[in-house]
Write a protein that holds these residues in place. Sequence first.
Motif, mmCIF file in Angstrom:
data_model
loop_
_atom_site.group_PDB
_atom_site.id
_atom_site.type_symbol
_atom_site.label_atom_id
_atom_site.label_comp_id
_atom_site.label_asym_id
_atom_site.label_seq_id
_atom_site.Cartn_x
_atom_site.Cartn_y
_atom_site.Cartn_z
ATOM 1 N N SER A 83 49.366 26.492 53.418
ATOM 2 C CA SER A 83 49.542 27.861 52.948
ATOM 3 C C SER A 83 48.616 28.787 53.714
ATOM 4 C CB SER A 83 49.233 27.948 51.454
ATOM 5 O OG SER A 83 49.262 29.276 51.007
ATOM 6 N N SER A 84 49.057 30.028 53.918
ATOM 7 C CA SER A 84 48.198 31.026 54.545
ATOM 8 C C SER A 84 47.038 31.333 53.612
ATOM 9 C CB SER A 84 48.998 32.296 54.835
ATOM 10 O OG SER A 84 50.075 32.020 55.715
ATOM 11 N N PRO A 85 45.810 31.420 54.135
ATOM 12 C CA PRO A 85 44.626 31.551 53.269
ATOM 13 C C PRO A 85 44.519 32.927 52.617
ATOM 14 C CG PRO A 85 43.994 31.713 55.573
ATOM 15 C CD PRO A 85 45.449 31.347 55.564
ATOM 16 N N LEU A 86 44.127 32.918 51.352
ATOM 17 C CA LEU A 86 43.864 34.147 50.614
ATOM 18 C C LEU A 86 42.514 34.012 49.920
ATOM 19 C CD1 LEU A 86 47.296 34.996 48.913
ATOM 20 C CD2 LEU A 86 46.356 35.934 51.023
ATOM 21 N N GLN A 87 41.613 34.932 50.204
ATOM 22 C CA GLN A 87 40.297 34.952 49.573
ATOM 23 C C GLN A 87 40.261 36.045 48.516
ATOM 24 O OE1 GLN A 87 36.986 35.504 52.227
ATOM 25 N NE2 GLN A 87 35.562 36.000 50.568
ATOM 26 N N ILE A 88 39.897 35.662 47.309
ATOM 27 C CA ILE A 88 39.806 36.608 46.195
ATOM 28 C C ILE A 88 38.338 36.974 45.992
ATOM 29 C CG2 ILE A 88 40.240 36.954 43.739
ATOM 30 C CD1 ILE A 88 42.412 34.806 43.958
ATOM 31 N N LEU A 145 38.337 44.611 42.854
ATOM 32 C CA LEU A 145 38.986 43.323 43.084
ATOM 33 C C LEU A 145 39.735 43.420 44.407
ATOM 34 C CD1 LEU A 145 39.868 40.478 42.099
ATOM 35 C CD2 LEU A 145 41.771 41.590 40.903
ATOM 36 N N TRP A 146 39.560 42.426 45.269
ATOM 37 C CA TRP A 146 40.189 42.440 46.580
ATOM 38 C C TRP A 146 40.812 41.080 46.888
ATOM 39 C CZ3 TRP A 146 35.257 44.139 45.560
ATOM 40 C CH2 TRP A 146 35.009 45.532 45.718
ATOM 41 N N VAL A 147 41.877 41.107 47.669
ATOM 42 C CA VAL A 147 42.473 39.897 48.242
ATOM 43 C C VAL A 147 42.484 40.090 49.749
ATOM 44 C CG1 VAL A 147 44.503 38.415 48.370
ATOM 45 C CG2 VAL A 147 43.912 39.529 46.218
ATOM 46 N N ASN A 148 41.732 39.252 50.456
ATOM 47 C CA ASN A 148 41.560 39.406 51.910
ATOM 48 C C ASN A 148 41.165 40.831 52.274
ATOM 49 O OD1 ASN A 148 42.280 36.755 52.094
ATOM 50 N ND2 ASN A 148 43.973 37.061 53.517
ATOM 51 N N GLY A 149 40.308 41.404 51.448
ATOM 52 C CA GLY A 149 39.789 42.737 51.717
ATOM 53 C C GLY A 149 40.687 43.871 51.301
ATOM 54 N N ARG A 150 41.896 43.561 50.771
ATOM 55 C CA ARG A 150 42.797 44.621 50.310
ATOM 56 C C ARG A 150 42.557 44.880 48.831
ATOM 57 N NH1 ARG A 150 43.577 41.927 55.127
ATOM 58 N NH2 ARG A 150 45.080 43.056 56.424
ATOM 59 N N PRO A 151 42.317 46.130 48.463
ATOM 60 C CA PRO A 151 42.065 46.412 47.038
ATOM 61 C C PRO A 151 43.312 46.145 46.205
ATOM 62 C CG PRO A 151 42.338 48.451 48.281
ATOM 63 C CD PRO A 151 42.274 47.347 49.292
ATOM 64 N N THR A 152 43.117 45.566 45.048
ATOM 65 C CA THR A 152 44.236 45.250 44.171
ATOM 66 C C THR A 152 43.733 45.178 42.737
ATOM 67 O OG1 THR A 152 46.096 43.722 43.836
ATOM 68 C CG2 THR A 152 43.964 42.747 44.381
ATOM 69 N N SER A 153 44.570 44.682 41.860
ATOM 70 C CA SER A 153 44.228 44.488 40.450
ATOM 71 C C SER A 153 44.865 43.180 40.004
ATOM 72 C CB SER A 153 44.747 45.657 39.602
ATOM 73 O OG SER A 153 46.162 45.729 39.683
ATOM 74 N N GLY A 154 44.607 42.807 38.754
ATOM 75 C CA GLY A 154 45.241 41.600 38.247
ATOM 76 C C GLY A 154 46.757 41.711 38.288
ATOM 77 N N ALA A 155 47.277 42.911 37.999
ATOM 78 C CA ALA A 155 48.727 43.111 38.044
ATOM 79 C C ALA A 155 49.258 42.915 39.449
ATOM 80 C CB ALA A 155 49.069 44.511 37.534
#
Length: 712
Positions: free
Chosen positions: A5-10, A94-104
Motif C-alpha cells: 500500500s502507498s504510505p500514509l502518515q497520520i 490533524l494531517w495525513v502526509n502533511g495535508r490538513p484534514t479531519s476525522g470526517a
Amino acid sequence: MMEQSSPLQISFEGLSYSVKVPSKDPGTTNGFARAIRSPFRGAMYQDKEILHDLTGTFRPGRLTAILGPSGSGKTTLLNLLAGHASTGTTTGGLWVNGRPTSGAGLRYLAGYVNQDDVILSTQTVSEAIEMSIILRPPPLASSFDDFESTNDKTLIANAQPLLPAPVTLARSTRSIHSEHNVLGKAPHLPADSLVYDGTHPRCTQAVDTFGLDKCKDTVVGDSSAKGVSGGEKKRTAIAMEWVTQSPVLFLDEPTSGLDAHAALSVTHHLRSIARTGRTVIAVTHQPSSEMFEMFDDILILCDGHIVYLGERAGLTDYLARLGFPCGMYTNPADHVFNSVLFDSSKFRGEGQASGDMHSGQSVGERTQLLIGEWRKSKEAATVKAFVDAPDLTSIQATQFRRTSSSMVQIKYLVKRATRNALRSKMVLRIRVAQGIVLGLVVGLVFLNTQNRPASVQTQNFSGALFFSAAAQTIMSILSVSDVFAQERVVFLREWRASYYGLPAYFLAKNLVELPIQIIVPIIYSCICYWALGLQKDGIKFVIFTISCIAVNLCGYSLGMLLAVMCKTMSAIVAALPMVLIPLMLFGGLFVNTGNSTAWLRWIQWLSPVKYAFAATMKNQFEGYVVDGQPLGDSYLKTLQLGGFSIAVNIIFILGIGLVFWSLAYVALLYSTIKSSGGLRSAARARSHQAELLGTPDSRFVSITPPQTDLEI
C-alpha cells in the motif's frame, strides 16, 4: 500474499476533545431536590475535556498499540481520528502526509473495526467477506493489479468512490488522471453485468490469509443461534476491512474477549497487514508478552494525556529513567498497568519489593508525574520532530475508499435480505401460521353466521370484521417491528462503514418484506371469509381480501416506524398499547364515532382500523337482506361509519400507511445523521477529498525531515 500500500502518515498536534455533560445545580446540594426541580427550568451543562492537547504521529508500515486504563480516552482518540465521534468539540490540527484534514476526511482513507463485531447473524463467514468486496470494492490503485478475472473487473467498473465519486478512471488505463478530472464521476457498467456466485477470488484469499477455511460456510450466529467462535468472528470482521485494501486501519480492542491463542493470532494478522505499508492502529487491553513483542510502536494514554509514544523497544528504558524499572521476566504491559499507572505494591507480599521509588504515591500524583516527564523528554521531542516534518508523499485519488453503485447495492441487499428471511425458518413458519391459525379461529368461532337470526348476524359479522381489521394490524406491527429492531444495530454499523446508502437499504428491505405482508392476509381471507358465511360473491371476497392486505400494509408501516423510534423490542411492546388502543377504540365498533366526544372525534380519521372496518362492513351489509328485510343499510346507518365509499376507505388506509412509511424513512435518516454527527453530502465529501488531494500545509514545505536516528 498481501498487496503493498502507498504510505500514509497520520499526524496530530494540540488535539483536544470535549463533550457537554450535565452539571450539578450549584444552588442545590440535595440530590433529591435536584431530581424534582422544576421541569420548566433549562438543563445545565458544562464542558468535560476527555483528550488534552495530544501531539503524536502514526507511521505507515507499523503496528501501533494504544494502551491505557479504562476511561483514559483510548477509544475516544480512535473514534476521533476515524471520524466516528458524532458529538463533542474538537480543537487542534490533524494531517495525513502533511495535508490538513479531519476525522470526517480520514474516513475516506481508513477502515474501522469495532470492539463489538456486529455482523448479520444469518450470514456465513464467506458471505460476510464477499459482501464487503461487492459493496466496498478496493481502491482503484490496487484494483487492476489484484483482480484479473472478468467478474472482478466488472465489480470494479460498477464501483463508485465513497460519497461522492472523486476520480474518473478509464478501464483501459492505469494512470491517474489530472487534478482537473479528479472530482469527476467514475464510470460504471449496468448492475446486471455483476456476477455473484459466492466464489470471489479475493474472498478466498482472505479466508486463507486469516485462517477461516474451517468456518467459511458457518453462519456468524448470535446469542440465540450458535455460530462461529469469538476469535473467528473477530478475524472475520478484520478480514471484511482488509479486503477493502484501505491504506489505514483502526481497530477498537480487537483482542478483547478472546483466549490467549486467538488474541495472538489476531495480533499476528494485524502485524502482517502493517508490513504491507499500511498504517495500523489498535486499542489494546492488557496484551500478553507475546502480543506485546509484535507491536512496533506504543502509545500510552492516562487521563486523556499522552504519557508515552514511541518504539516498543524503548518503552522499558524510558520508564526506568523515570524510576519505574521493569523486571527481567515481567511483561512490560503488565508493568505499565501494575507499577507505573497504578501502585500495586499493596497487593504484593510484605517481603516483596516493588523496585519502584514512587511506591505509595496516589494515582493522581503518578499521573501528573508521567505527564510532566513526558512533555520534557527527548522522546516527546522526537515525536514533535516527526509531526513537524511528515512524509509529504502525495495522496492519490485512487486510494480513497469506494462504494458500489446504487443498483449494485439494491441488487445485493435484496439477495441478502431474501436469504436472511429464508434462513430464519422458524420466524417465517410462524408468520405463515399466524394467517392460518387466526383464519381458522375466526372461522370456527363465527362459523356459518349467515344461518343465524338477524340480530346474531349483525353482532357476529361486526365482531368478526372488526377483529379481522385489528388482527391484521397487530400481526403486521409485531412481525416487522421485531425484524427491524434486531437489524437496526446492524444497519447503523454497516451504514457508518459505508457499505451502502439508506435509500438502497430501505428499498431492498421493503421489497423483501412486502410479499409476506401480502401473502399472510390472503391466506387469512381464504380461510375465514367462506367459513364466516359472508356473502358468496367473488367480487366481495376480493374486496375483503384487498381490505385485509391494505390494513396489513398500514400496520407494517407503523411497525417500521415504531421499530426505528423505539430501538428495542421491549420499548416497542411498551409503546404499542398507547398507539393501538386509541386507534381501536375509535375503530367504529366500541364507540359510535358519529356521537363520540366532540374534541376526541378527530382520532377516528387517523385510525386505519376504522377505515378497514368501514370498508368490510359496507362490503357485507350494503344491500344485505335477511328474511326479506333490508337489514344491512339500516344497520350501517346506525353505526355511522361515515359516508366514504369502499374504495375511498381503502385509499385512506393506504394513504395513512404511506405517511407511516415515509415517517419511518425520515426517522431512520435521523438515526444515521445522529450516529455520524451530521448529514453526509456530496459537497462536504468533495471538500474533504480536495483537501487530501491538495498541496501540503505550508508549515511543512520548508522543514527538513528528521534524521534517521530520530526514530520513534
